[in-house]
Scaffold this motif. Structure first.
Motif, PDB file in Angstrom:
ATOM      1  N   VAL A  87      -7.893 -10.640  -7.767  1.00  0.00           N
ATOM      2  CA  VAL A  87      -7.354 -11.377  -8.909  1.00  0.00           C
ATOM      3  C   VAL A  87      -7.425 -10.492  -9.984  1.00  0.00           C
ATOM      4  O   VAL A  87      -6.348 -10.257 -10.779  1.00  0.00           O
ATOM      5  N   THR A  88      -8.474  -9.689 -10.253  1.00  0.00           N
ATOM      6  CA  THR A  88      -8.604  -8.455 -11.193  1.00  0.00           C
ATOM      7  C   THR A  88      -7.539  -7.412 -11.026  1.00  0.00           C
ATOM      8  O   THR A  88      -6.871  -7.052 -12.211  1.00  0.00           O
ATOM      9  N   LEU A  89      -7.563  -6.887 -10.032  1.00  0.00           N
ATOM     10  CA  LEU A  89      -6.509  -5.632  -9.643  1.00  0.00           C
ATOM     11  C   LEU A  89      -5.141  -6.318  -9.955  1.00  0.00           C
ATOM     12  O   LEU A  89      -4.259  -5.522 -10.551  1.00  0.00           O
ATOM     13  N   ALA A  90      -4.760  -7.493  -9.583  1.00  0.00           N
ATOM     14  CA  ALA A  90      -3.455  -7.988  -9.802  1.00  0.00           C
ATOM     15  C   ALA A  90      -3.321  -7.973 -11.517  1.00  0.00           C
ATOM     16  O   ALA A  90      -2.102  -7.670 -11.865  1.00  0.00           O
ATOM     17  N   ALA A  91      -4.265  -8.630 -12.067  1.00  0.00           N
ATOM     18  CA  ALA A  91      -4.113  -8.519 -13.313  1.00  0.00           C
ATOM     19  C   ALA A  91      -3.653  -7.268 -14.065  1.00  0.00           C
ATOM     20  O   ALA A  91      -3.111  -7.084 -15.067  1.00  0.00           O
ATOM     21  N   ALA A  92      -4.533  -6.263 -13.599  1.00  0.00           N
ATOM     22  CA  ALA A  92      -4.544  -4.979 -14.131  1.00  0.00           C
ATOM     23  C   ALA A  92      -3.134  -4.344 -13.905  1.00  0.00           C
ATOM     24  O   ALA A  92      -2.677  -3.664 -14.547  1.00  0.00           O
ATOM     25  N   VAL A  93      -2.521  -4.513 -12.380  1.00  0.00           N
ATOM     26  CA  VAL A  93      -1.334  -4.080 -12.160  1.00  0.00           C
ATOM     27  C   VAL A  93      -0.226  -4.522 -12.986  1.00  0.00           C
ATOM     28  O   VAL A  93       0.919  -3.849 -13.399  1.00  0.00           O
ATOM     29  N   THR A  94      -0.318  -5.824 -13.164  1.00  0.00           N
ATOM     30  CA  THR A  94       0.952  -6.574 -14.133  1.00  0.00           C
ATOM     31  C   THR A  94       0.613  -6.346 -15.717  1.00  0.00           C
ATOM     32  O   THR A  94       1.655  -6.686 -16.233  1.00  0.00           O
ATOM     33  N   GLY A  95      -0.571  -5.793 -16.064  1.00  0.00           N
ATOM     34  CA  GLY A  95      -0.573  -5.556 -17.371  1.00  0.00           C
ATOM     35  C   GLY A  95      -1.356  -6.569 -18.128  1.00  0.00           C
ATOM     36  O   GLY A  95      -1.519  -6.671 -19.374  1.00  0.00           O
ATOM     37  N   ALA A  96      -1.964  -7.683 -17.461  1.00  0.00           N
ATOM     38  CA  ALA A  96      -2.592  -8.860 -18.037  1.00  0.00           C
ATOM     39  C   ALA A  96      -4.051  -8.483 -18.310  1.00  0.00           C
ATOM     40  O   ALA A  96      -4.634  -9.184 -18.979  1.00  0.00           O
ATOM     41  N   CYS A  97      -4.485  -7.478 -17.727  1.00  0.00           N
ATOM     42  CA  CYS A  97      -5.824  -6.924 -17.914  1.00  0.00           C
ATOM     43  C   CYS A  97      -5.816  -5.552 -18.106  1.00  0.00           C
ATOM     44  O   CYS A  97      -5.098  -4.615 -17.252  1.00  0.00           O
ATOM     45  N   ARG A  98      -6.525  -4.709 -19.261  1.00  0.00           N
ATOM     46  CA  ARG A  98      -6.745  -3.519 -19.118  1.00  0.00           C
ATOM     47  C   ARG A  98      -7.295  -2.623 -18.171  1.00  0.00           C
ATOM     48  O   ARG A  98      -8.498  -3.254 -17.563  1.00  0.00           O
ATOM     49  N   TRP A  99      -6.975  -1.654 -17.568  1.00  0.00           N
ATOM     50  CA  TRP A  99      -7.796  -1.024 -16.608  1.00  0.00           C
ATOM     51  C   TRP A  99      -9.487  -0.840 -16.698  1.00  0.00           C
ATOM     52  O   TRP A  99     -10.120  -0.868 -16.075  1.00  0.00           O
ATOM     53  N   PRO A 100      -9.802  -0.292 -18.014  1.00  0.00           N
ATOM     54  CA  PRO A 100     -11.069  -0.264 -18.175  1.00  0.00           C
ATOM     55  C   PRO A 100     -11.850  -1.575 -18.113  1.00  0.00           C
ATOM     56  O   PRO A 100     -13.028  -1.595 -17.298  1.00  0.00           O
ATOM     57  N   THR A 101     -11.199  -2.767 -18.380  1.00  0.00           N
ATOM     58  CA  THR A 101     -11.941  -3.915 -18.444  1.00  0.00           C
ATOM     59  C   THR A 101     -11.930  -4.338 -16.850  1.00  0.00           C
ATOM     60  O   THR A 101     -12.834  -4.788 -16.501  1.00  0.00           O
ATOM     61  N   ALA A 102     -10.858  -4.118 -16.098  1.00  0.00           N
ATOM     62  CA  ALA A 102     -10.766  -4.419 -14.689  1.00  0.00           C
ATOM     63  C   ALA A 102     -11.915  -3.631 -13.954  1.00  0.00           C
ATOM     64  O   ALA A 102     -12.507  -4.133 -13.310  1.00  0.00           O
TER      65      ALA A 102
END
Length: 234
Positions: free
Chosen positions: A81-96
């Motif tokens: 879920v976290t990686l998907a959020a990062a890839v789609t821009g819903a979560c920043r990579w440092p946060t991920a």
């Protein structure tokens, strides 16, 4: 306000989502493993009852944890879920990146906690061998469905349904997928540390995780086809 004062204020705030992710993932894995041990004690040799006990405990606590921590960290509890959020821009990579560490650490500690509660060896390496094309396809389907549910509900601004919809999918996946719906790399790694009913052999973990990541890509891809990308950052 001085820079030092701002740092003192912001540091605890930044840690809260990581604590929530570690705690949520840990409690989820503790429930999966602990209910597996309890099921074996209550219904030895009765696989259907063991699976039902495991599934009911897992989905009950999963819905509760999502409701409790959604406002703190987004209640991912799942590297896919976290990686998907990062890839789609819903979560920043440092946060991920922080979430991923918290999830895997929390998942492993959850298994240790479950074993401690039942007076067992804290780390066990005797989980069931799982694999083969059928079970790996089951993991692809389970994870794809999970990401599809989450992505579409968030995209359609119905995130309030996630605490109900996600457990519903996981409960169904327990019984209609050949893998019993792990659908979570951190949970998979945590379950590799137990020899209980819920365990998975460490050698089976890499293929399961790859299947889960492939499933996450499929789920997000299908969501993109029918609704478009979600780009709300957290």
């Amino acid at each position: 306000m001085t820079i030092a004062a701002k740092s003192r204020i912001s540091a605890p705030v930044l840690l809260r989502p990581l604590i929530a992710e570690a705690l949520g993932t840990g409690l989820l894995v503790a429930t999966v493993v602990g209910s597996g041990v309890m099921a074996q004690n209550l219904a030895p040799g009765q696989v259907l009852l063991q699976l039902l006990c495991n599934a009911l405990a897992t989905v009950a606590v999963l819905g509760l944890l999502i409701a409790l921590f959604a406002s703190v960290s987004g209640a991912h509890f799942n590297p896919a879920v976290t990686l998907a959020a990062a890839v789609t821009g819903a979560c920043r990579w440092p946060t991920a990146a922080g979430y991923l560490v918290a999830q895997f650490v929390g998942g492993c500690l959850g298994t240790v906690l479950a074993h401690a509660m039942f007076g067992q060896t804290l780390v066990q390496w005797t989980g069931q061998t799982r694999g083969g094309a059928g079970q790996l396809l089951g993991e692809v389907v389970a994870t794809a469905g999970l990401l599809l549910v989450i992505t579409l509900l968030v995209r359609d601004r119905r995130a309030h349904l996630v605490p109900v919809a996600v457990p519903a999918w996981i409960f169904a996946g327990y019984f209609f997928t050949s893998s019993t719906s792990f659908a979570n790399p951190a949970v998979t790694v945590g379950r590799a540390l137990t020899g209980s009913f819920a365990g998975i052999a460490p050698a089976s973990v890499p293929a399961f995780v790859l299947a889960q990541l492939a499933g996450a890509a499929v789920g997000v891809g299908v969501a993109h086809l029918v609704r478009g990308w979600s780009t709300e950052s957290q």
